[in-house]
Write an enzyme that holds these catalytic residues in place. Structure first.
Site, PDB file in Angstrom:
ATOM      1  N   LYS A 142      -0.769 -25.436  -8.898  1.00 51.15           N
ATOM      2  CA  LYS A 142      -0.706 -24.126  -8.240  1.00 51.15           C
ATOM      3  C   LYS A 142      -1.779 -23.963  -7.179  1.00 51.15           C
ATOM      4  CE  LYS A 142       1.805 -21.419 -11.593  1.00 51.15           C
ATOM      5  NZ  LYS A 142       1.906 -20.180 -12.334  1.00 51.15           N
TER       6      LYS A 142
ATOM      7  N   LYS B  13      10.463 -29.631 -11.062  1.00 50.82           N
ATOM      8  CA  LYS B  13      11.137 -28.649 -11.912  1.00 50.82           C
ATOM      9  C   LYS B  13      11.654 -27.486 -11.060  1.00 50.82           C
ATOM     10  CE  LYS B  13       7.617 -25.386 -13.243  1.00 50.82           C
ATOM     11  NZ  LYS B  13       7.176 -24.397 -14.173  1.00 50.82           N
TER      12      LYS B  13
ATOM     13  N   LYS C   3      10.454 -20.729  -9.296  1.00 50.05           N
ATOM     14  CA  LYS C   3      10.549 -19.520  -8.470  1.00 50.05           C
ATOM     15  C   LYS C   3       9.789 -19.692  -7.174  1.00 50.05           C
ATOM     16  CE  LYS C   3       8.848 -17.125 -12.248  1.00 50.05           C
ATOM     17  NZ  LYS C   3       8.576 -16.044 -13.179  1.00 50.05           N
TER      18      LYS C   3
HETATM   19  P1  AMP Z   1       6.953 -18.889 -15.469  1.00 49.44           P
HETATM   20  O1  AMP Z   1       8.047 -18.653 -14.518  1.00 49.44           O
HETATM   21  O2  AMP Z   1       6.061 -19.991 -15.003  1.00 49.44           O
HETATM   22  O3  AMP Z   1       6.248 -17.669 -15.937  1.00 49.44           O
HETATM   23  O4  AMP Z   1       7.681 -19.510 -16.754  1.00 49.44           O
HETATM   24  C1  AMP Z   1       8.284 -18.729 -17.764  1.00 49.44           C
HETATM   25  C2  AMP Z   1       8.912 -19.610 -18.821  1.00 49.44           C
HETATM   26  O5  AMP Z   1      10.011 -20.348 -18.258  1.00 49.44           O
HETATM   27  C3  AMP Z   1       7.975 -20.653 -19.425  1.00 49.44           C
HETATM   28  O6  AMP Z   1       8.247 -20.760 -20.803  1.00 49.44           O
HETATM   29  C4  AMP Z   1       8.335 -21.905 -18.718  1.00 49.44           C
HETATM   30  O7  AMP Z   1       8.057 -23.041 -19.510  1.00 49.44           O
HETATM   31  C5  AMP Z   1       9.845 -21.737 -18.512  1.00 49.44           C
HETATM   32  N1  AMP Z   1      10.302 -22.485 -17.344  1.00 49.44           N
HETATM   33  C6  AMP Z   1       9.924 -22.301 -16.058  1.00 49.44           C
HETATM   34  N2  AMP Z   1      10.560 -23.163 -15.234  1.00 49.44           N
HETATM   35  C7  AMP Z   1      11.371 -23.922 -16.026  1.00 49.44           C
HETATM   36  C8  AMP Z   1      12.293 -25.002 -15.777  1.00 49.44           C
HETATM   37  N3  AMP Z   1      12.520 -25.462 -14.548  1.00 49.44           N
HETATM   38  N4  AMP Z   1      12.946 -25.528 -16.842  1.00 49.44           N
HETATM   39  C9  AMP Z   1      12.743 -25.052 -18.077  1.00 49.44           C
HETATM   40  N5  AMP Z   1      11.892 -24.054 -18.377  1.00 49.44           N
HETATM   41  C10 AMP Z   1      11.221 -23.486 -17.375  1.00 49.44           C
HETATM   42  N1  TRP Z   2       1.680 -19.597 -18.607  1.00 50.30           N
HETATM   43  C1  TRP Z   2       3.047 -19.227 -18.833  1.00 50.30           C
HETATM   44  C2  TRP Z   2       3.883 -19.720 -17.640  1.00 50.30           C
HETATM   45  O1  TRP Z   2       3.409 -19.887 -16.558  1.00 50.30           O
HETATM   46  C3  TRP Z   2       3.230 -17.755 -19.008  1.00 50.30           C
HETATM   47  C4  TRP Z   2       2.491 -17.250 -20.201  1.00 50.30           C
HETATM   48  C5  TRP Z   2       1.346 -16.491 -20.187  1.00 50.30           C
HETATM   49  C6  TRP Z   2       2.824 -17.467 -21.560  1.00 50.30           C
HETATM   50  N2  TRP Z   2       0.969 -16.204 -21.462  1.00 50.30           N
HETATM   51  C7  TRP Z   2       1.840 -16.779 -22.315  1.00 50.30           C
HETATM   52  C8  TRP Z   2       3.843 -18.162 -22.202  1.00 50.30           C
HETATM   53  C9  TRP Z   2       1.842 -16.805 -23.721  1.00 50.30           C
HETATM   54  C10 TRP Z   2       3.847 -18.183 -23.600  1.00 50.30           C
HETATM   55  C11 TRP Z   2       2.855 -17.511 -24.346  1.00 50.30           C
HETATM   56  O2  TRP Z   2       5.045 -19.924 -17.830  1.00 50.30           O
END
Ligand code: AMP
Ligand code: TRP
Length: 327
Positions: A112, A193, A196
């Site tokens: 990031k 992966k 967003k």
């Molecule tokens: P985030 O968008 O980073 O807050 O991710 C939220 C949740 O979605 C987390 O549990 C990630 O591991 C899951 N996640 C995000 N991108 C992917 C992906 N491309 N495939 C599977 N799980 C994902």
């Molecule tokens: N770090 C996680 C992500 O980017 C989001 C997240 C923050 C999270 N706190 C958490 C996921 C606690 C599981 C449990 O996807």
């Protein structure tokens, strides 16, 4: 006693199919058999710059989507991280438990931060706040995608370290990964992966993409060089990713799909996958619109925060006592 489940998603943009298949769908499956807390982690979101007005909107968008995919506030506790101040407080205490070396080894912070002119200290200490999220609720299970594995291992290490130093305080949580869908890859590059934050919108399906956009994105998804439809993530990562998506969405096994498309070309396969996605996502999108208009979301989040505070404040009081903090 039902096992405690906790997970969180950042309100940083439209949820992708990757988030849904990797995390959100499991949240729904878990709510019947467990005592689940699902958090919108807005304080994690501000580790990168956010527009204040947009952030607020996105919190409500995400909450509406939580409800639209089937999370039921009678069964699960839905809340916003910054509404429960115990997260910040325990986050700080855990920053004083975690080592710099451990944080430096986290790959998410490196990814990031890459190419950014400045990286905030918050992005670096992000995993300590995530550990606080989980440990405040004496969590047994954390359903997340594969990319969060390293953070979960650190959370376990911090719980064990704290317990060893100050006495038994935290439940040591387990990660819960699903086999298929744990890592959905980009449509334009199967080595990355689905995310967003990818600048190319064609790389992802968003949960609120209209049917035509979904069809178009699937039809433009990259495939591998030969014309065979088979599951082989090493040799055929692009087609294997599409097969994995198709399988979870349709409920058919990968073997069934491979047999069904034996001798057919990518064109038929993608067309059917596009239709399967539209059929799966359309009802969710219709519910989303209803909920977003209903004005219910704020009340649900307030009630969720109320419930979350009770659990979180108990743990925090115990932690402070053990560490020797407070007057
Ligand atoms: P985030 O968008 O980073 O807050 O991710 C939220 C949740 O979605 C987390 O549990 C990630 O591991 C899951 N996640 C995000 N991108 C992917 C992906 N491309 N495939 C599977 N799980 C994902
Ligand atoms: N770090 C996680 C992500 O980017 C989001 C997240 C923050 C999270 N706190 C958490 C996921 C606690 C599981 C449990 O996807």
């Amino acid at each position: 006693m039902k096992s405690r489940v906790f997970s969180g998603i950042q309100p940083t943009g439209l949820i992708t199919l990757g988030n849904y298949l990797g995390a959100l769908r499991q949240f729904v499956d878990l709510q019947d058999q467990s005592d689940a807390f699902y958090c919108i982690v807005d304080m994690h979101a501000i580790t990168l710059p956010q527009d204040p007005h947009q952030l607020k909107e996105r919190i409500h968008d995400l909450a509406s989507l939580y409800l639209a995919v089937g999370l039921d506030p009678q069964k699960s506790t839905l809340f916003v991280q910054s509404d429960v101040s115990a997260h910040s407080e325990l986050g700080w205490i855990l920053q004083c438990v975690v080592h710099m070396g451990e944080l430096s080894r986290m790959t998410q912070f490196k990814e990031k931060g890459e190419g950014k002119e400045v990286v905030t200290a918050g992005l670096f200490t992000y995993p300590a706040l995530m550990a606080a999220d989980i440990l405040l609720y004496q969590t047994h299970l954390v359903p997340v995608g594969d990319d969060q594995k390293q953070h979960l291992e650190l959370t376990r290490d911090l719980a064990l370290r704290f317990n060893a130093r100050f006495g038994d305080t935290f439940t040591v949580p387990d990660i819960m990964l699903i086999k298929q869908g744990a890592r959905i890859m980009s449509l334009d590059d199967p080595s990355k992966k689905m995310s967003k934050s990818n600048p190319n919108p064609g790389s992802r399906i968003e949960m609120l993409d209209p049917p035509d956009v979904i069809r178009k994105k699937v039809s433009r998804a990259v495939t591998d060089s030969d014309r065979q439809i088979r599951f082989d993530p090493q040799e055929k990562p692009a087609v294997s990713n599409l097969l994995a998506i198709f399988s979870v969405i349709s409920g058919q096994s990968i073997d069934e799909l491979v047999a069904a498309y034996d001798g057919k070309g990518y064109g038929d396969f993608k067309k059917d996958l596009g239709e399967a996605l539209v059929a799966h996502l359309s009802p969710i999108q219709a519910r989303y619109e209803d909920i977003r208009q209903s004005g219910e979301v704020e009340r649900i989040l307030q009630q969720g925060a109320e419930k979350a505070r009770q659990v979180a404040n108990d743990t925090l009081a115990n932690v402070k006592e053990r560490v020797g903090l407070g007057g």
